[in-house]
Write a protein that holds these residues in place. Structure first.
Motif, PDB file in Angstrom:
ATOM      1  N   ASP A  78      19.997  -9.076 -13.230  1.00 24.77           N
ATOM      2  CA  ASP A  78      19.107  -8.415 -14.191  1.00 24.77           C
ATOM      3  C   ASP A  78      17.654  -8.475 -13.737  1.00 24.77           C
ATOM      4  O   ASP A  78      16.903  -7.503 -13.899  1.00 24.77           O
ATOM      5  CB  ASP A  78      19.245  -9.064 -15.580  1.00 24.77           C
ATOM      6  CG  ASP A  78      20.599  -8.769 -16.213  1.00 24.77           C
ATOM      7  OD1 ASP A  78      21.269  -7.831 -15.740  1.00 24.77           O
ATOM      8  OD2 ASP A  78      20.971  -9.473 -17.171  1.00 24.77           O
ATOM      9  N   ASP A  79      17.253  -9.612 -13.139  1.00 22.17           N
ATOM     10  CA  ASP A  79      15.870  -9.742 -12.660  1.00 22.17           C
ATOM     11  C   ASP A  79      15.615  -8.804 -11.485  1.00 22.17           C
ATOM     12  O   ASP A  79      14.536  -8.228 -11.353  1.00 22.17           O
ATOM     13  CB  ASP A  79      15.592 -11.187 -12.240  1.00 22.17           C
ATOM     14  CG  ASP A  79      15.544 -12.129 -13.434  1.00 22.17           C
ATOM     15  OD1 ASP A  79      15.551 -11.630 -14.575  1.00 22.17           O
ATOM     16  OD2 ASP A  79      15.505 -13.353 -13.215  1.00 22.17           O
ATOM     17  N   ILE A 132      13.144  -3.887  -9.280  1.00 18.40           N
ATOM     18  CA  ILE A 132      13.281  -2.581  -8.610  1.00 18.40           C
ATOM     19  C   ILE A 132      12.686  -1.475  -9.476  1.00 18.40           C
ATOM     20  O   ILE A 132      11.976  -0.585  -8.979  1.00 18.40           O
ATOM     21  CB  ILE A 132      14.767  -2.303  -8.299  1.00 18.40           C
ATOM     22  CG1 ILE A 132      15.268  -3.257  -7.203  1.00 18.40           C
ATOM     23  CG2 ILE A 132      14.948  -0.849  -7.851  1.00 18.40           C
ATOM     24  CD1 ILE A 132      16.744  -3.153  -6.935  1.00 18.40           C
ATOM     25  N   LYS A 133      12.987  -1.503 -10.784  1.00 17.24           N
ATOM     26  CA  LYS A 133      12.452  -0.480 -11.682  1.00 17.24           C
ATOM     27  C   LYS A 133      10.928  -0.513 -11.732  1.00 17.24           C
ATOM     28  O   LYS A 133      10.261   0.522 -11.781  1.00 17.24           O
ATOM     29  CB  LYS A 133      13.031  -0.656 -13.078  1.00 17.24           C
ATOM     30  CG  LYS A 133      14.503  -0.246 -13.173  1.00 17.24           C
ATOM     31  CD  LYS A 133      15.018  -0.385 -14.592  1.00 17.24           C
ATOM     32  CE  LYS A 133      16.457   0.128 -14.683  1.00 17.24           C
ATOM     33  NZ  LYS A 133      16.999  -0.003 -16.069  1.00 17.24           N
ATOM     34  N   LYS A 134      10.385  -1.737 -11.695  1.00 16.94           N
ATOM     35  CA  LYS A 134       8.932  -1.869 -11.697  1.00 16.94           C
ATOM     36  C   LYS A 134       8.334  -1.272 -10.426  1.00 16.94           C
ATOM     37  O   LYS A 134       7.316  -0.562 -10.463  1.00 16.94           O
ATOM     38  CB  LYS A 134       8.540  -3.343 -11.830  1.00 16.94           C
ATOM     39  CG  LYS A 134       7.035  -3.568 -11.908  1.00 16.94           C
ATOM     40  CD  LYS A 134       6.706  -5.053 -12.006  1.00 16.94           C
ATOM     41  CE  LYS A 134       5.185  -5.259 -12.038  1.00 16.94           C
ATOM     42  NZ  LYS A 134       4.834  -6.695 -12.066  1.00 16.94           N
ATOM     43  N   LEU A 135       8.963  -1.559  -9.279  1.00 22.45           N
ATOM     44  CA  LEU A 135       8.491  -1.004  -8.011  1.00 22.45           C
ATOM     45  C   LEU A 135       8.587   0.519  -8.012  1.00 22.45           C
ATOM     46  O   LEU A 135       7.684   1.219  -7.550  1.00 22.45           O
ATOM     47  CB  LEU A 135       9.306  -1.581  -6.847  1.00 22.45           C
ATOM     48  CG  LEU A 135       9.034  -3.045  -6.480  1.00 22.45           C
ATOM     49  CD1 LEU A 135      10.071  -3.538  -5.473  1.00 22.45           C
ATOM     50  CD2 LEU A 135       7.638  -3.206  -5.901  1.00 22.45           C
ATOM     51  N   GLU A 189       5.767   1.897 -10.022  1.00 25.13           N
ATOM     52  CA  GLU A 189       4.482   1.820  -9.319  1.00 25.13           C
ATOM     53  C   GLU A 189       4.385   2.865  -8.218  1.00 25.13           C
ATOM     54  O   GLU A 189       3.340   3.485  -8.026  1.00 25.13           O
ATOM     55  CB  GLU A 189       4.311   0.408  -8.737  1.00 25.13           C
ATOM     56  CG  GLU A 189       4.102  -0.664  -9.791  1.00 25.13           C
ATOM     57  CD  GLU A 189       4.092  -2.067  -9.194  1.00 25.13           C
ATOM     58  OE1 GLU A 189       4.389  -2.181  -7.976  1.00 25.13           O
ATOM     59  OE2 GLU A 189       3.820  -3.031  -9.925  1.00 25.13           O
ATOM     60  N   ILE A 190       5.498   3.074  -7.487  1.00 23.97           N
ATOM     61  CA  ILE A 190       5.505   4.090  -6.424  1.00 23.97           C
ATOM     62  C   ILE A 190       5.318   5.481  -7.019  1.00 23.97           C
ATOM     63  O   ILE A 190       4.557   6.311  -6.504  1.00 23.97           O
ATOM     64  CB  ILE A 190       6.825   4.012  -5.628  1.00 23.97           C
ATOM     65  CG1 ILE A 190       6.882   2.707  -4.833  1.00 23.97           C
ATOM     66  CG2 ILE A 190       6.955   5.209  -4.677  1.00 23.97           C
ATOM     67  CD1 ILE A 190       8.228   2.428  -4.202  1.00 23.97           C
ATOM     68  N   SER A 191       6.012   5.747  -8.149  1.00 22.52           N
ATOM     69  CA  SER A 191       5.897   7.058  -8.802  1.00 22.52           C
ATOM     70  C   SER A 191       4.472   7.329  -9.253  1.00 22.52           C
ATOM     71  O   SER A 191       3.923   8.420  -9.064  1.00 22.52           O
ATOM     72  CB  SER A 191       6.862   7.119  -9.995  1.00 22.52           C
ATOM     73  OG  SER A 191       6.758   8.356 -10.654  1.00 22.52           O
ATOM     74  N   GLU A 192       3.835   6.309  -9.857  1.00 24.75           N
ATOM     75  CA  GLU A 192       2.452   6.465 -10.307  1.00 24.75           C
ATOM     76  C   GLU A 192       1.519   6.721  -9.131  1.00 24.75           C
ATOM     77  O   GLU A 192       0.606   7.557  -9.218  1.00 24.75           O
ATOM     78  CB  GLU A 192       2.008   5.216 -11.068  1.00 24.75           C
ATOM     79  CG  GLU A 192       2.681   5.055 -12.428  1.00 24.75           C
ATOM     80  CD  GLU A 192       2.296   3.747 -13.097  1.00 24.75           C
ATOM     81  OE1 GLU A 192       1.432   3.034 -12.521  1.00 24.75           O
ATOM     82  OE2 GLU A 192       2.852   3.423 -14.156  1.00 24.75           O
ATOM     83  N   SER A 193       1.750   6.021  -8.016  1.00 23.73           N
ATOM     84  CA  SER A 193       0.904   6.206  -6.830  1.00 23.73           C
ATOM     85  C   SER A 193       1.061   7.614  -6.262  1.00 23.73           C
ATOM     86  O   SER A 193       0.081   8.266  -5.881  1.00 23.73           O
ATOM     87  CB  SER A 193       1.265   5.175  -5.760  1.00 23.73           C
ATOM     88  OG  SER A 193       1.022   3.873  -6.211  1.00 23.73           O
TER      89      SER A 193
END
Length: 588
Positions: free
Chosen positions: A561-562, A567-570, A573-577
Motif C-alpha cells: 500500500d505504501d 507511485i501515485k504521488k510521483l 508530480e510528473i503530471s503537474e510538471s
C-alpha cells in the motif's frame, strides 16, 4: 568522541610533511614530479640523522681522534653519539653551506662519515646517483639550504621518533601517489594500528621485567612496530621491547632501518628481502606478530620458492596448502603462524577472500582447516568500508593465538564492527572513515567481554555486534550425490550389480560438520531423489567463515500500500510538471 592524540599528531605530521615536500619546488625541470621522492625521502632521513647527532657532534669527533688507531671503535663512537649510529665527518649542514663552491665534495665527505649501518640505508636509496643528478642540475646546494631552515628541522627535541616515522609515512604516500603506485601498500593509518595493538594486548600478562618480542613480516616503514612498542610501554614502561621486521621495498626498508636506529633499537633486526621467498627469520619465534600484508596481489614472483618450501611439509611454512596464485595473503598468515611462540598472538589484516575463497579440498580451504582445527583462530573483526587510503573494500582483522585461555578454547569470536566508525571531515585518498577512541573502546570491550549476540553502542548509530561460534561450525563435508543412468525404457542401468552413475545428474551438498551425513542425506535429499546415493570416496572436508550471513538482518520490504501511494504521488508530480511545461510552451 574523537581521538585527540591521533588528530593533533596527524595535523603536525601533515604540516611538517607538506613543508618538507615543498622542497620539490626547486626540483622542477631537472626532476620529473614522480622523481621528487628520490631526493626528498633520503634527504629527510639524512637530515633526521643530522639533527639527532648535532648535540653530540663535537664529542664524537673528539672520541674518534683518540680512538681511530684502534681496530674496533664502533662501541666508543655510538656511546659518544647516544645512538646506534654516528658520523665522524667534520662537516654539518651549516658548515656545508658555508662553502658553496665545494658543496658536492664536502657533502660526500659528510655522508662517508656515517657508520656502516647508515651506509646501508643510503645504499637502498641509491643516493649516490641522486646526488650526481642534483649536482648536474645545480640543485644540491639549494636542497641542503632548504633542509637547513627551520621548516626542515627534524631534531628529537621537537619531533618524537613515532611522529617522525609518520612524517616518513606521509612523504612515502606523496611519493607513491606521484609515481602512480598504490600508496596504501606502504602503510596503515594509526587508528587501525592502535585497534590492532589494543586487541593484541587485551588481558596481556606483561611481567614487571623481561623482554617482549614483536615481529612485522611486511613492515613498510615500521610504524606498526613502533606503535606496538609505544602501547606496551604504556602498560609497563620497565619492560624491554625488541622489534623485528622484514621489508621488500628498498626505500621503505631504508626508512624503517633509519627509524629503528633513531629509536635506539638494533638495526640488524630490520632485514631486507621478500618474506615469502627469502625468509630472513628462519628459526625465530616471537611473542607478538602484527602485520598488514598486501592483499589481492599475486605471488608469481615467489612461486618457485614457495612451492619448493611447501614440498618440505612440516619443515617449511606452507605445508597446509597454497592459495590461488592471484592472491598470496594467506601465505603471510602461514608465515606468521610459523613465527609465533607457544604463547604467541598475531593480528593481521586481510580482505574478504580468505574467509570463503576456495572450495572444499582447495588450498585456501585447507589453510582455514589447518588454522581452525589447531584452534588458533581467536577472533575476526570486520571493519567498515573506506578505512584505507588505497581501497574502499571491507577489511578484516584476524586475531590468532597459539595459547587461547580455557574459556575461549574451541571457539571463535566474530565481531561486526562495520558500523563502528566516524566519518572524516576530509578524506585521504579513499580513507573516509576513522576508528576513533569511542569506536576502538567499543570494539575492544566487545572482544574483552566475550559475549554471544551482544551489541555494544547505539544500534541506530555507532555500534559493533559480537557473536561466538564453535570452531566446527565453520566446517562442512562436501558430499557427491549420484543418480543412476536409465535406459530408454526408464530402467536403471547396472554394472556388476550396481547402478551406473549419470554424470549429468551428479550434484553436491555441503553438510555441516556438526551434522550426521547419513541423517542429512535422508532428510534433505532422498525425499526428492529416492534413487540417489552418496559416493563416499569423493567426500571432502571444507571450511568457510561467511560473516555476512552470520550478521545478516532481515529488512522487511516496504508494504504494498505504501509503494502504491508513493507511485501515485510521483505520477501526480510528473503530471503537474508536464502540464506546467506545456502551458509555458503554449504561451510562447
Amino acid at each position: 568522541m574523537v581521538n585527540d592524540k591521533i588528530n593533533v599528531v596527524g595535523t603536525n605530521i601533515a604540516e611538517k610533511a607538506t613543508m618538507i615536500w615543498n622542497v620539490a619546488d626547486m626540483l622542477r625541470g631537472p626532476f620529473k614530479p614522480h622523481e621528487y621522492g628520490l631526493v626528498i625521502l633520503p634527504m629527510t632521513v639524512v637530515k633526521r640523522f643530522h639533527d639527532c647527532l648535532l648535540p653530540t657532534h663535537e664529542a664524537v669527533l673528539k672520541e674518534y681522534e683518540s680512538k681511530k688507531h684502534l681496530a674496533v671503535i664502533d662501541g666508543f663512537l655510538t656511546r659518544a653519539s647516544g645512538y646506534q649510529f654516528y658520523n665522524t665527518s667534520k662537516f654539518v649542514f651549516e658548515s656545508l653551506l658555508a662553502d658553496s663552491e665545494n658543496i658536492e665534495a664536502n657533502f660526500r665527505d659528510y655522508l662517508a662519515g656515517f657508520s656502516a649501518n647508515v651506509q646501508d640505508v643510503l645504499a637502498k636509496f641509491d643516493f649516490d646517483n641522486v646526488i650526481r643528478r642534483m649536482v648536474e642540475s645545480n640543485t644540491l646546494y639549494l636542497v641542503i639550504k632548504e633542509f637547513n631552515t627551520q621548516k626542515g628541522y627534524l631534531g628529537p627535541d621537537k619531533i618524537s621518533a613515532v611522529d617522525c616515522g609518520y612524517i616518513f609515512e606521509d612523504l612515502v604516500r606523496r611519493f607513491s601517489e606521484s609515481f602512480g603506485e598504490e600508496a596504501g601498500a606502504h602503510f596503515t593509518s594509526r587508528d587501525i594500528i592502535y585497534l590492532m595493538t589494543d586487541l593484541l594486548l587485551t588481558d596481556a600478562k606483561l611481567d614487571e621485567t623481561g623482554n617482549v618480542t614483536v615481529y612485522d613480516m611486511t613492515m613498510g616503514t615500521s610504524q606498526m612496530l613502533s606503535c606496538m612498542e609505544e602501547r606496551i610501554h604504556e602498560l609497563n614502561e620497565d619492560i624491554e621491547v625488541t622489534c623485528f621486521g622484514q621489508e621488500f621495498n628498498p626505500s621503505t626498508f631504508a626508512i624503517a632501518k633509519a627509524d629503528m636506529m633513531i629509536r635506539g633499537g638494533d638495526p640488524n633486526n630490520m632485514r631486507f628481502g621478500d618474506t615469502l621467498s627469502d625468509d630472513q627469520f628462519k628459526g625465530f619465534t616471537f611473542k607478538y606478530c602484527i602485520s598488514n600484508p598486501p592483499f589481492g596481489i599475486d605471488w608469481k614472483r615467489e612461486q618457485k620458492a614457495v612451492e619448493a618450501e611447501a614440498k618440505l611439509g612440516e619443515l617449511g611454512r606452507f605445508a597446509p596448502g597454497l592459495p590461488k596464485i592471484s592472491d598470496g595473503q594467506q601465505l603471510f598468515v602461514l608465515n606468521g603462524l610459523s613465527k609465533l611462540a607457544p604463547d604467541g598472538r598475531m593480528a593481521i589484516i586481510q580482505n574478504g577472500s580468505p574467509l570463503f575463497a576456495g572450495d572444499a579440498g582447495s588450498g585456501p580451504s585447507n589453510i582455514r582447516q589447518y588454522i581452525l582445527e589447531n584452534d588458533w583462530l581467536d577472533a575476526i573483526i570486520q571493519l567498515s568500508t573506506d578505512q584505507f587510503m588505497n581501497t574502499g573494500i571491507s577489511t578484516y582483522i584476524w586475531i590468532l593465538s597459539k595459547d587461547k585461555p580455557a574459556y575461549r578454547a574451541g571457539k571463535v569470536q566474530l565481531i561486526d564492527a562495520s558500523h563502528c566508525y566516524e566519518q572524516r571531515r576530509k578524506s585521504i585518498g579513499t580513507k573516509r572513515n576513522d576508528i576513533t577512541d569511542l569506536c576502538r573502546n567499543l570494539i575492544v570491550e566487545a572482544y574483552g567481554e566475550y559475549k554471544n549476540d551482544a551489541v555494544y553502542g547505539d544500534k541506530n548509530g555507532i555500534y559493533c555486534h559480537s557473536k561466538i561460534f564453535g570452531s566446527e561450525d565453520f566446517g562442512y563435508n562436501k558430499i557427491v550425490v549420484e543418480r543412476p543412468q536409465r535406459d530408454e525404457n526408464g530402467e536403471i542401468i547396472l554394472k556388476k550389480g550396481k547402478p551406473v552413475a549419470d554424470k549429468n545428474l551428479r550434484d553436491t551438498e555441503n553438510v555441516p560438520l556438526v551434522q550426521d551425513i547419513d541423517r542429512y542425506f535422508e532428510r534433505e535429499v532422498l525425499p526428492y531423489a529416492p534413487d540417489a546415493w552418496i559416493d563416499k570416496s569423493k567426500t571432502k572436508v571444507g571450511y568457510e567463515i561467511p560473516m555476512t550471513r552470520y550478521f545478516y538482518e532481515y529488512q522487511p520490504p516496504e508494504p504494498v500500500d505504501d509503494i502504491v501511494k508513493r507511485i501515485k504521488k510521483l505520477e501526480s508530480e510528473i503530471s503537474e510538471s508536464l502540464n506546467a511545461l506545456f502551458h509555458k510552451e503554449n504561451e510562447l
